[in-house]
Design an enzyme around this catalytic site. Structure first.
Site, PDB file in Angstrom:
ATOM      1  N   TRP A 172       0.822  -1.228   0.000  1.00 36.49           N
ATOM      2  CA  TRP A 172       0.000   0.000   0.000  1.00 36.49           C
ATOM      3  C   TRP A 172       0.850   1.269   0.000  1.00 36.49           C
ATOM      4  CZ3 TRP A 172      -4.922  -0.717   3.571  1.00 36.49           C
ATOM      5  CH2 TRP A 172      -5.754  -1.666   2.963  1.00 36.49           C
ATOM      6  N   LYS A 173       2.151   1.120   0.122  1.00 35.00           N
ATOM      7  CA  LYS A 173       3.062   2.276   0.164  1.00 35.00           C
ATOM      8  C   LYS A 173       2.543   3.295   1.186  1.00 35.00           C
ATOM      9  CE  LYS A 173       4.011   1.370  -4.663  1.00 35.00           C
ATOM     10  NZ  LYS A 173       4.955   1.675  -5.717  1.00 35.00           N
ATOM     11  N   HIS A 216      12.752  -2.526  -0.910  1.00 37.53           N
ATOM     12  CA  HIS A 216      11.937  -2.038  -2.030  1.00 37.53           C
ATOM     13  C   HIS A 216      12.731  -0.967  -2.777  1.00 37.53           C
ATOM     14  CE1 HIS A 216       8.711  -0.093  -4.256  1.00 37.53           C
ATOM     15  NE2 HIS A 216       8.030  -1.224  -4.098  1.00 37.53           N
ATOM     16  N   GLU A 251      11.933   1.807  -3.898  1.00 38.69           N
ATOM     17  CA  GLU A 251      11.720   3.187  -3.421  1.00 38.69           C
ATOM     18  C   GLU A 251      12.559   3.458  -2.179  1.00 38.69           C
ATOM     19  OE1 GLU A 251       7.438   2.974  -3.314  1.00 38.69           O
ATOM     20  OE2 GLU A 251       7.428   2.824  -5.505  1.00 38.69           O
ATOM     21  N   GLU A 278      11.293  -7.085  -9.005  1.00 43.63           N
ATOM     22  CA  GLU A 278      10.555  -5.878  -9.350  1.00 43.63           C
ATOM     23  C   GLU A 278      11.414  -4.971 -10.230  1.00 43.63           C
ATOM     24  OE1 GLU A 278       7.108  -5.043  -6.576  1.00 43.63           O
ATOM     25  OE2 GLU A 278       8.820  -3.996  -5.740  1.00 43.63           O
ATOM     26  N   GLY A 325       1.376  -2.983  -6.130  1.00 38.90           N
ATOM     27  CA  GLY A 325       1.188  -1.653  -5.558  1.00 38.90           C
ATOM     28  C   GLY A 325      -0.196  -1.116  -5.869  1.00 38.90           C
TER      29      GLY A 325
HETATM   30  C1  PEP Z   1       5.319  -2.049  -5.794  1.00 40.47           C
HETATM   31  O1  PEP Z   1       5.147  -1.012  -5.182  1.00 40.47           O
HETATM   32  O2  PEP Z   1       6.005  -2.951  -5.291  1.00 40.47           O
HETATM   33  C2  PEP Z   1       4.695  -2.185  -7.107  1.00 40.47           C
HETATM   34  C3  PEP Z   1       4.951  -3.254  -7.809  1.00 40.47           C
HETATM   35  O3  PEP Z   1       3.876  -1.154  -7.510  1.00 40.47           O
HETATM   36  P1  PEP Z   1       2.912  -1.141  -8.814  1.00 40.47           P
HETATM   37  O4  PEP Z   1       2.155  -2.456  -8.799  1.00 40.47           O
HETATM   38  O5  PEP Z   1       2.016   0.018  -8.607  1.00 40.47           O
HETATM   39  O6  PEP Z   1       3.784  -1.048 -10.004  1.00 40.47           O
END
Ligand code: PEP
Length: 254
Positions: free
Chosen positions: A14-15, A98, A100, A170, A237
């Protein structure tokens, strides 16, 4: 071990989204979605909402996860949260490394390794994120980046520790951009991650490892991605914030 025997984990990240009231509302809907057998569903919510989320999910098939955790049990680390604190609320998973966090908060392979170890010591499954950025993909160094990140994250782990981890592939260029890796691109890197784990920990450890794909996974593309031989789940996400979308992804994991 073939794909069918591995644990499938669909995790929402959910960030920094949703306050406590919104968390309760969404989980009220989410906890009633049908979850196929052998699929674990997790929501990694902002740390401040873990108590509310844990209460709302209690008695359901939904697990609550964190988005980060510190390696020390306590101390002078302003703004951080320890695995011991997460354990108190029954948190079963924590994202570590992650992109980010790597990009904006100075996360390194070394700190990812320490955070993952702390999770394991507290019975929390670390979801270790690895992935190349666009420049690295375009200059052909994807596998070098993945090798370095995977080796760094699991450095010094025993086979037993490794068995408690999930690795999420990712690609940074696919996160939040709407650009998904093709099923073939994602499969190629996930298979490479399994090969790396096999080289370090042996075939059995590699075959049992749950490897997720993350990066703009949604209700439309999930089925194809999740059908690939080395993709055992998703880290999602944007599409994990709405019950209708997320439910479809969970259903396609069957
Ligand atoms: C994530 O935040 O790990 C992610 C994969 O985001 P999104 O699905 O929005 O690309």
């Amino acid at each position: 071990m073939n794909k069918e025997k591995r644990r499938v984990v669909i995790a929402g990240n959910w960030k920094m989204n949703k306050n406590a009231r919104e968390t309760r509302t969404v989980l009220e809907q989410m906890k009633n979605i049908s979850v196929p057998e052998k699929v674990d569903v997790v929501f990694c919510v902002p740390a401040i909402n873990i108590p509310v989320a844990a209460k709302e999910a209690a008695g359901s098939k939904i697990s609550i996860g964190a988005q980060n955790c510190h390696w020390e049990k306590s101390g002078a680390f302003t703004g951080e949260i320890s695995a011991d604190m997460l354990k108190y609320y029954g948190v079963g998973y924590s994202i570590v490394g992650h992109s980010e966090r790597r990009q904006y908060f100075g996360e390194s392979d070394e700190t990812v390794n320490k955070r993952a170890a702390a999770c394991l010591e507290n019975g929390i499954c670390p979801i270790i994120c690895v992935g190349e950025n666009l420049r690295q993909r375009e200059n052909g160094t994807t596998k070098d980046v993945i090798r370095q990140q995977v080796r760094g994250a699991v450095k010094g782990f025993t086979q037993r520790q490794m068995a408690g981890c999930i690795i999420a592939y990712e690609p940074v260029w696919a996160i939040g951009t709407g650009k998904t890796a093709t099923a073939r691109q994602a499969q190629e890197v996930c298979a490479y991650i399994r090969q790396l784990i096999s080289e370090i920990f042996g075939r059995q450890a590699a075959e049992g490892l749950t490897i997720q794909y993350g990066g703009s996974m949604n209700a439309e593309n999930a089925k194809q991605l999740l059908s690939m031989e080395d993709i055992d789940g998703g880290l999602i996400g944007g599409a994990s914030l709405k019950a209708e979308d997320f439910e479809k992804i969970v259903a396609s994991a069957q």
